[in-house]
Write an enzyme that holds these catalytic residues in place. Structure first.
Site, mmCIF file in Angstrom:
data_model
loop_
_atom_site.group_PDB
_atom_site.id
_atom_site.type_symbol
_atom_site.label_atom_id
_atom_site.label_comp_id
_atom_site.label_asym_id
_atom_site.label_seq_id
_atom_site.Cartn_x
_atom_site.Cartn_y
_atom_site.Cartn_z
ATOM 1 N N TYR A 1 0.813 -1.146 0.188
ATOM 2 C CA TYR A 1 -0.076 0.291 -0.057
ATOM 3 C C TYR A 1 1.048 1.324 -0.021
ATOM 4 O O TYR A 1 1.763 1.301 -0.573
ATOM 5 C CB TYR A 1 -1.076 -0.120 1.221
ATOM 6 C CG TYR A 1 -2.246 0.877 1.125
ATOM 7 C CD1 TYR A 1 -2.912 0.806 -0.218
ATOM 8 C CD2 TYR A 1 -2.520 1.638 1.822
ATOM 9 C CE1 TYR A 1 -4.048 1.875 -0.356
ATOM 10 C CE2 TYR A 1 -3.713 2.674 1.866
ATOM 11 C CZ TYR A 1 -4.278 2.457 0.784
ATOM 12 O OH TYR A 1 -5.476 3.486 0.574
ATOM 13 N N LYS B 1 -19.997 -20.156 -12.013
ATOM 14 C CA LYS B 1 -19.381 -19.845 -13.231
ATOM 15 C C LYS B 1 -17.841 -19.284 -12.879
ATOM 16 O O LYS B 1 -16.837 -19.704 -13.336
ATOM 17 C CB LYS B 1 -20.002 -18.827 -14.087
ATOM 18 C CG LYS B 1 -19.572 -18.940 -15.533
ATOM 19 C CD LYS B 1 -20.089 -19.794 -16.421
ATOM 20 C CE LYS B 1 -20.095 -19.764 -17.558
ATOM 21 N NZ LYS B 1 -20.814 -20.618 -18.763
#
Length: 392
Positions: free
Chosen positions: A41, A96
């Site tokens: 970060y 999916k």
């Protein structure tokens, strides 16, 4: 409402498996100290952001985008359930995404949209596109699914693939190649009848025509599609122009007389008396779920080769044989599109895996055959380069 399943559902194994959803986001790096935090970060991430701002292509190296697919639906044509809405469609989209990852190592995010106007869906997906390496459209009703895919392919420089159309077509063509080989005929000798002119029926028809099929007639709820038939949509007008060389008219039952192949992509039942009128050594792909247009027991009385969409019978025509490998190959090649050539290459690679093991109950590999994704991905990536849409 409570977040817990209703008491009468807790014994249903499907509900038990789905509780809490089927997906998690897992970090690919560990952050255990201040040094790691400063790299993952701020301030370290700013250097990576600046690098991408200067050289946009670096986004595919230094983020997860190059291996990330959006699985997008509006919930308007979910499995055999119809228009059940975006929330109810989420379990399918999660499934999916799970299959993308398990079979091809592709990350996928389910996205269910609360709009079903074509332009609104296109605009929404276009705005999200910088976050993704590809878009899998899923369970969007025809005919708007055709327009949505067309517009997104025109606007985006990443692969866009409507699986209900092209996944079905790839696996169907692969299986039919082997069925034909088993019965000793060529594609150019076949007369095919397709039941259903929705997303799958249209895509299968177009791909079979591109593959050199002899003749193919498509039937919708009003009968066989032919040039000049009143009330045809633009998509069906296109189908009329490339199909039905014999000029058949009337019902699907009439068209099936003497036909070599039946491909069922609708819920319409075909009586056994009609099946019996097909040609010798007929091929029947009855793919409606859960009730095939022709029950396999009936089909086997009149056909040499039978396939369904169900997992409890041999020769299952299952899209999971196609879409993981197609996206794996397209992402590996950093393709800007999924071309017709790439789809045909996927079908050929899939069919070739059967090889010398070809038999009446084995015309298509198992969904758990570990060779499938590598073979399809390699063929798709190679064809992407041949077609000039690859960036790697």
């Amino acid at each position: 409402m409570t977040n817990q399943p209703r008491s009468h559902l807790t014994d249903d194994p499907a509900f038990v498996l789905h509780e809490g959803g089927k997906l998690n986001v897992v970090s690919s790096v560990d952050v255990n100290d201040n040094e790691g935090l400063s790299l993952a970060y701020t301030p370290g991430v700013a250097r990576v952001c600046s690098g991408i701002a200067e050289t946009p292509d670096l986004v595919d190296t230094y983020t997860w985008r190059s291996n990330l697919v959006a699985v997008v639906t509006d919930g308007s044509a979910v499995l055999g359930l119809g228009d059940i809405g975006p929330e109810a469609a989420l379990p399918v989209m999660e499934g999916k995404a799970l299959l993308f990852n398990q079979f091809a190592g592709v990350n996928a995010v389910p996205i269910a949209l609360s709009c079903n106007e074509a332009d609104a869906i296109v605009e929404t997906v276009e705005r999200m596109a910088p976050s993704f390496g590809g878009v899998n459209l899923e369970d969007i009703a025809a005919p708007r699914c055709f327009d949505i895919e067309r517009q997104l392919r025109e606007r985006l420089d990443i692969p866009v693939f409507h699986d209900d159309q092209h996944g079905t077509a790839i696996v169907t063509v692969a299986a039919l190649r082997n069925a034909v080989r088993l019965t000793g005929r060529g594609f150019d000798e076949l007369r095919v009848v397709v039941s259903g002119a929705g997303a799958a029926g249209v895509a299968v028809t177009k791909m079979l025509v591109d593959s050199g099929i002899g003749d193919i007639a498509v039937a919708d709820s009003k009968g066989v599609i032919y040039e000049g038939r009143e009330g045809l949509t633009p998509i069906k007008e296109d189908i009329a122009q490339i199909s039905n060389k014999a000029g058949l008219r009337g019902s699907i039952e009439t068209a099936l007389e003497g036909a070599d192949v039946f491909i069922g992509l609708s819920a319409g039942e075909i009586p056994e008396s009609v099946v019996a009128t097909m040609a010798d050594d007929a091929i029947i792909f009855a793919m409606a779920n859960p009730n095939p247009e022709v029950h396999p027991e009936v089909a086997h009385r009149h056909a040499s080769v039978v396939a369904t969409g169900r997992s409890d019978f041999p020769n299952q025509i299952n899209n999971v044989l196609a879409f993981p490998g197609v996206f794996r190959g397209a992402l590996d090649a950093r393709a800007t599109d999924v071309t017709e050539g790439m789809k045909l290459a996927a079908a050929t690679a899939l069919a070739d895996l059967v090889s010398d093991d070809l038999a009446g109950d084995y015309i298509i590999p198992s969904t758990f055959d570990s060779r499938v994704v590598p073979a399809v991905a390699a063929a798709v990536a190679q064809q992407a380069r041949a077609d000039g849409v690859a960036r790697a």
